[in-house]
Scaffold this motif. Sequence first.
Motif, PDB file in Angstrom:
ATOM      1  N   GLU A   1     -19.217  -0.586  -9.243  1.00 23.22           N
ATOM      2  CA  GLU A   1     -18.971  -0.499  -7.942  1.00 23.22           C
ATOM      3  C   GLU A   1     -18.034   0.653  -7.587  1.00 23.22           C
ATOM      4  OE1 GLU A   1     -19.459  -4.986  -6.479  1.00 23.22           O
ATOM      5  OE2 GLU A   1     -17.600  -4.692  -7.458  1.00 23.22           O
ATOM      6  N   ILE A   2     -18.316   1.115  -6.259  1.00 24.37           N
ATOM      7  CA  ILE A   2     -17.367   2.037  -5.796  1.00 24.37           C
ATOM      8  C   ILE A   2     -16.969   1.650  -4.341  1.00 24.37           C
ATOM      9  CG2 ILE A   2     -17.454   4.356  -4.829  1.00 24.37           C
ATOM     10  CD1 ILE A   2     -19.378   5.240  -6.808  1.00 24.37           C
ATOM     11  N   ALA A   3     -15.346   2.032  -4.196  1.00 27.67           N
ATOM     12  CA  ALA A   3     -14.863   1.860  -2.839  1.00 27.67           C
ATOM     13  C   ALA A   3     -14.030   3.166  -2.395  1.00 27.67           C
ATOM     14  CB  ALA A   3     -14.024   0.557  -2.849  1.00 27.67           C
ATOM     15  N   ALA A   4     -13.655   3.124  -1.183  1.00 26.45           N
ATOM     16  CA  ALA A   4     -12.906   4.189  -0.712  1.00 26.45           C
ATOM     17  C   ALA A   4     -11.687   3.697  -0.012  1.00 26.45           C
ATOM     18  CB  ALA A   4     -13.815   5.220   0.146  1.00 26.45           C
ATOM     19  N   TRP A   5     -10.544   4.421  -0.092  1.00 23.41           N
ATOM     20  CA  TRP A   5      -9.608   3.958   0.883  1.00 23.41           C
ATOM     21  C   TRP A   5      -8.783   5.410   1.261  1.00 23.41           C
ATOM     22  CZ3 TRP A   5      -7.841  -0.567   2.138  1.00 23.41           C
ATOM     23  CH2 TRP A   5      -6.436  -0.756   2.595  1.00 23.41           C
ATOM     24  N   ILE A   6      -8.441   5.124   2.396  1.00 25.42           N
ATOM     25  CA  ILE A   6      -7.531   6.205   3.206  1.00 25.42           C
ATOM     26  C   ILE A   6      -6.118   5.793   3.134  1.00 25.42           C
ATOM     27  CG2 ILE A   6      -7.210   7.527   5.141  1.00 25.42           C
ATOM     28  CD1 ILE A   6      -9.527   8.676   4.142  1.00 25.42           C
ATOM     29  N   VAL A   7      -5.192   6.633   2.577  1.00 24.63           N
ATOM     30  CA  VAL A   7      -3.588   6.445   2.668  1.00 24.63           C
ATOM     31  C   VAL A   7      -3.319   7.069   3.803  1.00 24.63           C
ATOM     32  CG1 VAL A   7      -1.553   7.009   1.427  1.00 24.63           C
ATOM     33  CG2 VAL A   7      -3.718   6.452   0.277  1.00 24.63           C
ATOM     34  N   PRO A   8      -2.108   6.536   4.716  1.00 24.55           N
ATOM     35  CA  PRO A   8      -1.506   5.297   4.407  1.00 24.55           C
ATOM     36  C   PRO A   8      -2.350   4.070   4.604  1.00 24.55           C
ATOM     37  CG  PRO A   8      -0.753   6.409   6.303  1.00 24.55           C
ATOM     38  CD  PRO A   8      -1.724   7.165   5.993  1.00 24.55           C
ATOM     39  N   GLY A   9      -3.426   4.094   5.550  1.00 25.03           N
ATOM     40  CA  GLY A   9      -4.152   2.737   5.685  1.00 25.03           C
ATOM     41  C   GLY A   9      -5.123   2.856   6.472  1.00 25.03           C
ATOM     42  N   PRO A  10      -5.893   1.913   6.988  1.00 27.25           N
ATOM     43  CA  PRO A  10      -6.983   1.793   7.829  1.00 27.25           C
ATOM     44  C   PRO A  10      -6.549   2.383   9.169  1.00 27.25           C
ATOM     45  CG  PRO A  10      -7.264  -0.208   6.570  1.00 27.25           C
ATOM     46  CD  PRO A  10      -5.723   0.571   6.220  1.00 27.25           C
ATOM     47  N   GLY A  11      -7.243   3.353   9.806  1.00 26.59           N
ATOM     48  CA  GLY A  11      -6.745   3.667  11.094  1.00 26.59           C
ATOM     49  C   GLY A  11      -5.538   4.559  11.602  1.00 26.59           C
ATOM     50  N   LYS A  12      -4.683   4.708  10.453  1.00 23.71           N
ATOM     51  CA  LYS A  12      -3.311   5.474  10.401  1.00 23.71           C
ATOM     52  C   LYS A  12      -3.484   6.907   9.951  1.00 23.71           C
ATOM     53  CE  LYS A  12      -1.241   0.967   9.182  1.00 23.71           C
ATOM     54  NZ  LYS A  12      -0.586   0.289   8.251  1.00 23.71           N
ATOM     55  N   THR A  13      -2.676   7.652  10.536  1.00 28.95           N
ATOM     56  CA  THR A  13      -2.530   8.940   9.907  1.00 28.95           C
ATOM     57  C   THR A  13      -1.255   9.201   9.093  1.00 28.95           C
ATOM     58  OG1 THR A  13      -1.091   9.652  12.049  1.00 28.95           O
ATOM     59  CG2 THR A  13      -3.477   9.978  12.013  1.00 28.95           C
ATOM     60  N   GLY A  14      -1.101  10.132   8.202  1.00 29.32           N
ATOM     61  CA  GLY A  14       0.063  10.299   7.278  1.00 29.32           C
ATOM     62  C   GLY A  14      -0.659  10.514   6.114  1.00 29.32           C
ATOM     63  N   MET A  15       0.214  10.222   4.990  1.00 34.67           N
ATOM     64  CA  MET A  15      -0.267  10.485   3.494  1.00 34.67           C
ATOM     65  C   MET A  15       0.808   9.786   2.809  1.00 34.67           C
ATOM     66  SD  MET A  15       1.736  14.250   3.991  1.00 34.67           S
ATOM     67  CE  MET A  15       0.887  14.338   5.552  1.00 34.67           C
ATOM     68  N   ILE A  16       0.518   9.751   1.341  1.00 33.59           N
ATOM     69  CA  ILE A  16       1.353   8.901   0.712  1.00 33.59           C
ATOM     70  C   ILE A  16       2.697   8.899   0.956  1.00 33.59           C
ATOM     71  CG2 ILE A  16       1.660  10.337  -1.351  1.00 33.59           C
ATOM     72  CD1 ILE A  16       0.416   6.593  -1.856  1.00 33.59           C
ATOM     73  N   GLU A  17       3.307  10.163   1.242  1.00 43.10           N
ATOM     74  CA  GLU A  17       4.880  10.229   1.130  1.00 43.10           C
ATOM     75  C   GLU A  17       5.004   9.729   2.351  1.00 43.10           C
ATOM     76  OE1 GLU A  17       2.478  12.636   0.783  1.00 43.10           O
ATOM     77  OE2 GLU A  17       3.349  13.999  -0.705  1.00 43.10           O
ATOM     78  N   THR A  18       4.162   9.285   3.478  1.00 42.39           N
ATOM     79  CA  THR A  18       4.669   8.551   4.432  1.00 42.39           C
ATOM     80  C   THR A  18       4.876   7.153   4.265  1.00 42.39           C
ATOM     81  OG1 THR A  18       3.101   9.838   6.029  1.00 42.39           O
ATOM     82  CG2 THR A  18       3.816   7.871   7.037  1.00 42.39           C
ATOM     83  N   LEU A  19       4.226   6.562   3.382  1.00 41.08           N
ATOM     84  CA  LEU A  19       4.338   5.157   3.158  1.00 41.08           C
ATOM     85  C   LEU A  19       5.567   4.981   2.237  1.00 41.08           C
ATOM     86  CD1 LEU A  19       0.889   4.061   1.477  1.00 41.08           C
ATOM     87  CD2 LEU A  19       1.881   3.317   3.624  1.00 41.08           C
ATOM     88  N   CYS A  20       5.794   6.039   1.414  1.00 46.15           N
ATOM     89  CA  CYS A  20       7.395   5.834   0.837  1.00 46.15           C
ATOM     90  C   CYS A  20       8.403   6.248   1.681  1.00 46.15           C
ATOM     91  CB  CYS A  20       7.564   7.270  -0.252  1.00 46.15           C
ATOM     92  SG  CYS A  20       6.289   7.238  -1.722  1.00 46.15           S
ATOM     93  N   LEU A  21       8.452   7.034   2.322  1.00 42.05           N
ATOM     94  CA  LEU A  21       9.582   7.173   3.434  1.00 42.05           C
ATOM     95  C   LEU A  21       9.575   5.943   4.448  1.00 42.05           C
ATOM     96  CD1 LEU A  21       8.826  10.808   4.654  1.00 42.05           C
ATOM     97  CD2 LEU A  21      10.708  10.043   3.127  1.00 42.05           C
ATOM     98  N   ASP A  22       8.412   5.220   4.767  1.00 41.99           N
ATOM     99  CA  ASP A  22       8.592   4.030   5.819  1.00 41.99           C
ATOM    100  C   ASP A  22       8.989   2.863   4.888  1.00 41.99           C
ATOM    101  OD1 ASP A  22       7.630   5.684   7.895  1.00 41.99           O
ATOM    102  OD2 ASP A  22       5.307   4.774   7.680  1.00 41.99           O
TER     103      ASP A  22
END
Lengths: 210, 119
Positions: A109-130
């Motif tokens: 099975e395959i799935a896809a995920w956009i970081v930071p999350g559904p509908g949001k802009t930013g990147m993994i660094e955004t999550l760390c900072l937040d």
Amino acid sequence: MKQHTPKPLVLCEGKEDLIVIQTLANHAGLDGKLTFQQYCGKDKLRAYLHQLKVSPEYARGEYSRILVTRDADSDFASSWQALKDSIAEAFSCETIKLGEWVKHESGPEIAAWIVPGPGKTGMIETLCLDSSRTKAPKVFECLDSFMACLAAIHGGESHEKTRFALWTIAAQGAGAQKRLSLERAIPNLPIDWDGAAFAELREFLVGIAS
Amino acid sequence: MTQLGQAFARTLQVYCEIFANRPKILLIDEIENGLYYEGMEDFWKGLMAVLEDQDVQLFATTHSRECMEAAQKAASAMGGDPLRFLRLDRRIDDPGKIVATTFGKEEMETAIEFNREMR
């Protein structure tokens, strides 16, 4: 050493994404339950997926599921479309939906995920900072004012990665001199791995291994 | 000729087989045997040119990563798409089942770029 039990594979956009997502998974009790790889940037994803599909690990059935992640950057919709297109082309599955597992051909099975999350802009660094703002507010007061000062001098906002790099140094205090890489720095960073910022990604990772 | 080493003897043996017997299909087991890794790309370049010229299809087996990468580089230098890789794997969920996977230069180039194992 050859793997004898199929494991879910988490594909990350870059080395820093891999370090953060793997550390998050470990904090969520998934240590050793997932396999992680990075594809060296969004421009390499298409080629990486084509190679993955003919890799020995894939053929031997070592991946029970495959999660492909990438950063939203400044435009969630176009990043999501690019991610969907790459997966659809490599694995011939057209019905990819964010965070939903899709069966294709005879593979995992395959799935896809956009970081930071559904509908949001930013990147993994955004999550760390937040996730760290409430744990280390004084560091952020200092960092935010410094970034504002730089923006005024340069006439524009610096990239989020710049803020993140400075923060990983500043947040360590006296230990900053040992920051040779994020991998070394991350155990000393005040990231709230159980906090709200990481909740969606954390829950999705936990769901993969279940 | 005995003074020239295994690589020369190996190459000569393969060329003799092509020119003397004029096969349409040539099978070579463990083609890398006797070849020094730095000479493999030149070996493949010469062999691919002869195979194309003589209209011979080669099926070669190898366990050597260097040999696969050398064949890839030689094929890229030749242009066109003269090379396909075929790998046999045993499924871990069903060890009695062997699956065959084919791939070409694009996947092999990516594997080399990412230092991924393709054997």
